[in-house]
Enzyme design. Structure first.
Site, PDB file in Angstrom:
ATOM      1  N   HIS A 238       1.039   4.266   6.857  1.00  0.00           N
ATOM      2  CA  HIS A 238       0.468   5.113   5.805  1.00  0.00           C
ATOM      3  C   HIS A 238       0.875   6.563   5.999  1.00  0.00           C
ATOM      4  CE1 HIS A 238      -2.983   2.251   4.357  1.00  0.00           C
ATOM      5  NE2 HIS A 238      -1.779   1.859   3.974  1.00  0.00           N
TER       6      HIS A 238
ATOM      7  N   SER B 209       0.800  -1.227   0.000  1.00  0.00           N
ATOM      8  CA  SER B 209       0.000   0.000   0.000  1.00  0.00           C
ATOM      9  C   SER B 209       0.834   1.280   0.000  1.00  0.00           C
ATOM     10  CB  SER B 209      -0.956   0.018   1.189  1.00  0.00           C
ATOM     11  OG  SER B 209      -0.248   0.109   2.401  1.00  0.00           O
TER      12      SER B 209
ATOM     13  N   ASP C  16      -8.127   6.198   4.415  1.00  0.00           N
ATOM     14  CA  ASP C  16      -8.165   4.993   5.260  1.00  0.00           C
ATOM     15  C   ASP C  16      -9.395   4.876   6.146  1.00  0.00           C
ATOM     16  OD1 ASP C  16      -5.749   4.154   4.272  1.00  0.00           O
ATOM     17  OD2 ASP C  16      -4.572   4.922   5.953  1.00  0.00           O
TER      18      ASP C  16
END
Length: 180
Positions: free
Chosen positions: A96, A57, A123
């Site tokens: 992230h 990701s 998210d």
């Protein structure tokens, strides 16, 4: 008989004092590793100073198997920083990038919205049910450095537990049968 037979004969020939000495040596190695980990926690201010990237990701910046070094300071979290966070109800931390920061003027608290660089949306679907923002207590640390590909050892041992058991068994046998 081969290598295995030689190792079995070696174990049979050990004296109690040798076994005790080797068990203490193994215990000291494990204890040293724990002390180093706790020391890193104190220095970095993060509950987990080292994490492995488990998904794609964050590509192309971080690839699966990269190891990230974390630091958690009192400085405010800013958009663009890469953070590692825990979500209520999930065991595995997520790596992230912060895309939005909402600062409450009255309390000074900060709410954070994150997104994986390789993901299409933010998210919010990963957060706990009904949660729209991350709070400071969710953040484990900020990425301050990385080692590419080194975390593959952890990923392989997690995905193929038999390899982990074989490796631990071999290392234990090596410690027990060493004559030094």
């Amino acid at each position: 008989m081969g290598w295995i037979g030689e190792q079995i004969d070696s174990i049979k020939s050990l004296q109690f004092r040798q076994v005790l000495t080797q068990a203490i040596s193994l215990g000291m190695i494990v204890t040293s590793a724990l002390i180093i980990w706790k020391g890193l926690m104190c220095v970095t201010g993060s509950e987990s100073p080292v994490v492995v990237v488990l998904s794609g990701s964050m590509e192309p910046g971080f690839k699966r198997g990269d190891i990230l070094f974390l630091h958690m300071s009192k400085d405010p979290i800013r958009a663009g920083e890469i953070v590692v966070f825990n979500v209520d109800g999930r065991e595995i931390p997520i790596v992230h990038r912060v895309i939005k920061v909402h600062e409450h003027q009255d309390t000074g608290e900060v709410d954070v919205l994150t997104k994986g660089d390789n993901n299409f949306g933010d998210d919010r679907l990963l957060y706990a049910h009904g949660q729209l923002w991350l709070h400071r207590h969710h953040i484990m640390g900020r990425a301050v450095g990385f080692l590419p590909y080194v975390g593959w050892v952890t990923i392989i041992m997690t995905e193929k537990p038999i390899i982990k058991y074989i490796l631990i068994g071999a290392l234990g046998l090596l410690v027990i049968t060493s004559k030094e």
